[in-house]
Design an enzyme around this catalytic site. Structure first.
Site, PDB file in Angstrom:
ATOM      1  N   SER A 192       0.710  -1.232  -0.062  1.00 66.49           N
ATOM      2  CA  SER A 192      -0.112   0.020  -0.133  1.00 66.49           C
ATOM      3  C   SER A 192       0.831   1.348   0.056  1.00 66.49           C
ATOM      4  CB  SER A 192      -1.005  -0.082   1.112  1.00 66.49           C
ATOM      5  OG  SER A 192      -1.947   0.893   1.005  1.00 66.49           O
ATOM      6  N   ASP A 328     -10.620  -3.396  -5.299  1.00 60.22           N
ATOM      7  CA  ASP A 328      -9.916  -2.869  -4.102  1.00 60.22           C
ATOM      8  C   ASP A 328     -10.704  -1.489  -4.027  1.00 60.22           C
ATOM      9  OD1 ASP A 328      -8.453  -0.993  -2.336  1.00 60.22           O
ATOM     10  OD2 ASP A 328      -6.422  -1.757  -3.291  1.00 60.22           O
ATOM     11  N   HIS A 359      -8.240  -4.855  -0.750  1.00 55.21           N
ATOM     12  CA  HIS A 359      -7.003  -4.115  -0.460  1.00 55.21           C
ATOM     13  C   HIS A 359      -6.289  -4.686   0.622  1.00 55.21           C
ATOM     14  CE1 HIS A 359      -4.683  -0.270  -0.526  1.00 55.21           C
ATOM     15  NE2 HIS A 359      -4.326  -0.511   0.933  1.00 55.21           N
TER      16      HIS A 359
END
Length: 403
Positions: A192, A328, A359
């Site tokens: 991320s 996501d 995610h």
């Protein structure tokens, strides 16, 4: 049983089926890559990429459920790897830490995986611990950056915490790893926010990267902070809800270390208003009240533009692999166009796109209860092996050409 009650039950079931997306099916990852030799090396070690990704049947086809479970539960039966905490004192007065874990099994190569976690995460975060342990079992040494401020037990000693685009902390960890293990090959792995940081770091040509870095792997990054923030400010697909959660996490870190970060001296120096920081409801509001001031940016937009990896990835000279899921809820499909185009035009670059996974979820197997090791754990460890193989192939090719 009344007709009204049956209708109510039917409506609830339809909503649940809609949210859980149970009518969907498993798909193979979509691969974007024009470098055939690089892709061949990856497929040799990671044949899993030729197979469909099979999420848990009942709920795994929902990006929302995958994302929420990842945030709340993390991983099942998560191990707690034993490692060494390394402390580094930086020039700006910050205290940086990273955790170092030695391999649990032998590997023919000395490989160090330099891990950069997601926003506010650290070596103690559940998904990081699972990935570290799985990597150790495959003979890899792991180093995990602890974002400044993320660990409650490590005090903040300067007027800042981590940000979306400042790569200096990660660079300090990698430089220290090079000193400790000068012959080890380093693979950067970012999750991320960490994916953005490692991509930006490797694309910053002004930085003196260690020669033993062989490549990087980015998982679920958003690439463009300006466009990504515009999407997150919308209520569509509950994105505003996820933005609120991220904002509260960062705000809690600031408030936890308020004695240092919001001392009278710091507030006066950077013109900080503690009330504005505490009342910020979105990351742009928090970044306006705190982050861009502490880091001397004229505006939040200027900081986001400078921070976004999309402006740096074309300069990367190392092998790179990017992974995203189309469902996501934090990274919408529009943000993935740039990486698709980039990967089909640059050598030693691979983009892997999944239909499902949410995610950082990527739970795998079962009807309700998934496997302890996720798809992303298995695949990233295999991808590291593919990068090592490609590095060997490139080295031997250069040696033959020089003879």
């Amino acid at each position: 049983m009344s007709t009204a009650f049956l209708t109510f039950v039917a409506v609830i079931l339809c909503i649940l089926f809609r949210i859980l997306n149970v009518n969907s099916q498993a798909y193979k990852p979509v691969i974007f890559c024009f470098d055939g030799s690089f892709l061949d090396c990856i497929f040799k070690i990671a044949p899993v990429l030729r197979e469909p990704y099979l999420p848990p049947r009942l709920w795994g086809f929902s990006g929302h459920v995958q994302t929420v479970l990842h945030s709340i539960v993390g991983r099942l039966n998560c191990p707690w790897p034993l490692g060494e905490r390394v402390y580094l004192s930086l020039k700006d007065g910050s205290t940086l830490t990273y955790d170092l874990y030695q391999p649990l099994n032998e590997h023919e190569d000395d490989i160090t995986v330099a891990i950069c976690p997601g926003i506010g995460n650290s070596s103690e975060t559940v998904y990081i611990r699972t990935f570290v342990h799985y990597s150790q079992l495959h003979g890899y040494r792991c180093a995990v950056l602890n974002h400044i401020g993320a660990l409650p037990t490590v005090p903040v000693t300067s007027s800042r915490i981590f940000t979306y685009g400042h790569t200096e902390d990660y660079a300090e960890m990698v430089a220290n790893l090079e000193k400790r293990y000068p012959t080890s090959k380093i693979v950067s792995v970012g999750f991320s926010l960490g994916g953005n940081l490692i991509s930006k770091y490797l694309g910053e040509t002004e930085k003196d990267h260690p020669k033993n870095i062989i490549g990087g792997i980015s998982i679920c990054q958003g690439y463009n902070a300006i466009s990504g923030t515009k999407w997150l400010l919308m209520w569509q697909n509950f994105r505003r809800f996820y933005l609120y959660i991220m904002t509260e996490n960062v705000k809690n870190i600031i408030m936890r270390h308020r004695k240092v970060l919001l001392s009278d001296e710091v507030k006066q120096k950077y013109q900080l208003n503690e009330r504005d920081i505490a009342s910020a409801a979105t990351l742009p509001e928090l970044d306006e009240a705190y982050t861009r001031r502490v880091h001397n940016f004229n505006s939040v937009s200027e900081m986001y533009e400078w921070s976004s990896s999309v402006n740096y990835i074309s300069r990367i000279k190392h092998s790179m692999i990017y992974i995203n899921a189309k469902d996501d809820p934090i990274v919408p499909d529009d943000l993935l166009t740039s990486i698709r185009e980039h990967s089909t035009a640059h050598p030693k670059t691979l983009y892997i796109e999944l239909a499902h996974g949410g995610h950082l979820g990527f739970y795998e197997g079962g009807l309700i209860c998934p496997n302890p090791v996720t798809w992303i754990d298995r695949v990233v460890v295999a991808l590291i092996g593919g990068m090592v193989l490609h590095n060997h192939s490139t080295f031997h090719k250069r040696s033959e050409e020089s003879i």
